[in-house]
Design an enzyme around this catalytic site. Sequence first.
Site, mmCIF file in Angstrom:
data_model
loop_
_atom_site.group_PDB
_atom_site.id
_atom_site.type_symbol
_atom_site.label_atom_id
_atom_site.label_comp_id
_atom_site.label_asym_id
_atom_site.label_seq_id
_atom_site.Cartn_x
_atom_site.Cartn_y
_atom_site.Cartn_z
ATOM 1 N N GLY A 48 39.689 34.859 39.764
ATOM 2 C CA GLY A 48 39.649 33.840 38.484
ATOM 3 C C GLY A 48 40.358 34.712 37.308
ATOM 4 O O GLY A 48 41.226 33.887 36.735
ATOM 5 N N LYS B 110 42.751 41.853 43.765
ATOM 6 C CA LYS B 110 42.917 43.357 43.738
ATOM 7 C C LYS B 110 41.687 43.854 44.606
ATOM 8 O O LYS B 110 40.408 43.203 44.931
ATOM 9 C CB LYS B 110 42.628 43.758 42.160
ATOM 10 C CG LYS B 110 41.395 43.270 41.283
ATOM 11 C CD LYS B 110 40.119 44.067 41.657
ATOM 12 C CE LYS B 110 38.810 43.435 40.956
ATOM 13 N NZ LYS B 110 37.773 43.813 41.374
ATOM 14 N N SER C 124 42.831 36.858 37.826
ATOM 15 C CA SER C 124 44.050 36.920 38.194
ATOM 16 C C SER C 124 44.972 35.524 37.717
ATOM 17 O O SER C 124 45.951 35.354 37.392
ATOM 18 C CB SER C 124 44.377 37.268 39.643
ATOM 19 O OG SER C 124 45.721 37.480 39.734
ATOM 20 N N ALA D 198 33.817 34.389 43.682
ATOM 21 C CA ALA D 198 32.876 35.566 43.531
ATOM 22 C C ALA D 198 32.666 36.332 44.414
ATOM 23 O O ALA D 198 31.605 36.489 45.190
ATOM 24 C CB ALA D 198 31.598 34.425 43.143
ATOM 25 N N ALA D 199 33.722 37.394 44.679
ATOM 26 C CA ALA D 199 33.977 38.101 46.016
ATOM 27 C C ALA D 199 34.244 39.613 45.516
ATOM 28 O O ALA D 199 34.403 40.380 46.417
ATOM 29 C CB ALA D 199 34.986 37.535 46.571
ATOM 30 N N GLY D 200 34.498 39.633 44.382
ATOM 31 C CA GLY D 200 34.922 41.161 43.900
ATOM 32 C C GLY D 200 36.245 41.562 44.099
ATOM 33 O O GLY D 200 36.750 42.684 43.914
ATOM 34 N N LEU D 201 36.883 40.490 44.214
ATOM 35 C CA LEU D 201 38.638 40.404 44.231
ATOM 36 C C LEU D 201 39.286 39.995 42.898
ATOM 37 O O LEU D 201 40.562 40.101 43.095
ATOM 38 C CB LEU D 201 39.124 39.715 45.761
ATOM 39 C CG LEU D 201 38.362 40.068 46.960
ATOM 40 C CD1 LEU D 201 38.715 39.200 47.979
ATOM 41 C CD2 LEU D 201 38.723 41.580 47.169
ATOM 42 N N GLY D 202 38.476 39.528 41.918
ATOM 43 C CA GLY D 202 39.255 39.235 40.855
ATOM 44 C C GLY D 202 39.968 37.942 40.716
ATOM 45 O O GLY D 202 41.006 37.911 39.801
ATOM 46 N N ASP E 103 38.621 41.810 33.682
ATOM 47 C CA ASP E 103 39.714 42.316 34.746
ATOM 48 C C ASP E 103 40.824 41.765 34.279
ATOM 49 O O ASP E 103 42.057 41.974 35.072
ATOM 50 C CB ASP E 103 39.211 41.831 35.963
ATOM 51 C CG ASP E 103 38.109 42.734 36.649
ATOM 52 O OD1 ASP E 103 38.048 43.853 36.136
ATOM 53 O OD2 ASP E 103 37.686 42.389 37.879
ATOM 54 N N PRO F 167 38.902 34.416 48.130
ATOM 55 C CA PRO F 167 37.631 34.211 48.038
ATOM 56 C C PRO F 167 36.879 34.243 46.786
ATOM 57 O O PRO F 167 37.283 35.063 45.990
ATOM 58 C CB PRO F 167 36.882 35.364 49.045
ATOM 59 C CG PRO F 167 37.951 35.518 49.888
ATOM 60 C CD PRO F 167 39.273 35.564 49.269
HETATM 61 P P1 ATP Z 1 35.409 39.909 39.118
HETATM 62 O O1 ATP Z 1 35.559 40.958 40.117
HETATM 63 O O2 ATP Z 1 36.782 39.903 38.494
HETATM 64 O O3 ATP Z 1 34.271 39.479 38.538
HETATM 65 P P2 ATP Z 1 34.791 37.492 41.360
HETATM 66 O O4 ATP Z 1 36.118 37.777 42.494
HETATM 67 O O5 ATP Z 1 33.900 38.351 41.643
HETATM 68 O O6 ATP Z 1 35.655 38.400 40.104
HETATM 69 P P3 ATP Z 1 35.674 34.973 40.772
HETATM 70 O O7 ATP Z 1 36.299 34.522 42.177
HETATM 71 O O8 ATP Z 1 36.813 35.380 39.560
HETATM 72 O O9 ATP Z 1 34.966 36.435 41.097
HETATM 73 O O10 ATP Z 1 35.018 33.927 40.233
HETATM 74 C C1 ATP Z 1 33.730 34.016 39.510
HETATM 75 C C2 ATP Z 1 33.367 32.747 39.001
HETATM 76 O O11 ATP Z 1 34.182 32.154 37.998
HETATM 77 C C3 ATP Z 1 33.245 31.791 40.242
HETATM 78 O O12 ATP Z 1 31.883 31.582 40.472
HETATM 79 C C4 ATP Z 1 33.735 30.154 39.148
HETATM 80 O O13 ATP Z 1 32.522 29.436 39.019
HETATM 81 C C5 ATP Z 1 34.026 30.822 38.031
HETATM 82 N N1 ATP Z 1 35.578 30.557 37.991
HETATM 83 C C6 ATP Z 1 36.441 30.204 36.857
HETATM 84 N N2 ATP Z 1 37.635 30.079 36.985
HETATM 85 C C7 ATP Z 1 37.898 30.527 38.307
HETATM 86 C C8 ATP Z 1 39.229 30.622 38.963
HETATM 87 N N3 ATP Z 1 40.052 30.258 38.491
HETATM 88 N N4 ATP Z 1 39.104 30.991 40.101
HETATM 89 C C9 ATP Z 1 37.711 31.383 40.879
HETATM 90 N N5 ATP Z 1 36.586 31.195 40.069
HETATM 91 C C10 ATP Z 1 36.668 30.571 38.641
#
Ligand code: ATP
Length: 287
Positions: A106, A13, A108, A100-104, A140, A98
């Site tokens: 995990g 997202k 999703s 931990a990228a702000g794209l949600g 999210d 990607p």
């Molecule tokens: P949001 O914006 O919702 O905080 P994000 O895109 O910044 O999410 P994610 O990619 O969801 O962050 O990952 C955050 C952390 O969650 C990762 O550093 C990882 O260790 C952990 N994680 C657990 N399950 C998953 C998954 N299925 N995919 C990615 N990361 C995961």
Amino acid sequence: MDFLTRHIRAPAKVNLILRITGKRIDGYHELQSLMCPIALWDELWLSCGRPGIRIHVKNGNGLVPDNSENLAVRAAEIFYDAAKIQSALDIEMEKNIPVAAGLGGGSSDAAAVLMGLNEIYGFPLSQSLLFSLASGLGADVPFFLMRGAAWAEGIGDQLESFRKIQPLYMVLVNPNAPLSTAAVYKNLKWGLTKEGIKTKKPHFEETLMDPVPWLFNDLESVAASMCQEVVRIREAVLEAGASGVLMSGSGPTVFGLFNDQKAAVEAESFLSVHFKHWRVVATQLMP
Ligand code: ATP
């Protein structure tokens, strides 16, 4: 033993608007956000039959847990618990979003597992129970159960969906520098933001017809102070011809908006040369 297998796409997202409007006593932040799924997804294969829950992650680059810390596994555990079914799941996950990228990504993946298992087992859980399980997994996760763009309030759990969206083309740039959402929120200098000030709920069709004047993210300056690349990317994306640019969620991924697909693909080529070792993707909002 009969194995039931489902293939599911778990989309990323972007937040076209993200305002942090308050902080609750339990530490959660209240927000207002216009969230849109995009055509960039993780691929999941769910196979039910063998007792227990296992996961195999491809392209995780060492950043994605392949155990019960994976949000997809946690989603499966709470599904089986709530449905009072003995767990029997193998998850094959191919990460394209990607991390931990702000794209949600995990969140999703977790929502995809909740929906996929509910379908496989003949819908033992109601929609409202699925939403409450999703909220328990992360702020999210409920959004991804909506399967479309949504206006989010509360801690992200009060959602209003809308379907009629214009095609909207974009290029994402991720600098391969994972940023922890918790760390970004921790660095949010509360007194310096517009605490308690809410934005007028946008007229969705109007916003998506011309989103550029609406683009806003309260977390962008915080994330930029933790990840220098955000400002560099923003400048390059504008130089590549974007009509508007914003960081998504807690970052550090930055997206630029383009008038048509051709312009987005040309910008993708330009930015791929500029940022050789980073992830550059031309994509679009999903209806
Ligand atoms: P949001 O914006 O919702 O905080 P994000 O895109 O910044 O999410 P994610 O990619 O969801 O962050 O990952 C955050 C952390 O969650 C990762 O550093 C990882 O260790 C952990 N994680 C657990 N399950 C998953 C998954 N299925 N995919 C990615 N990361 C995961």
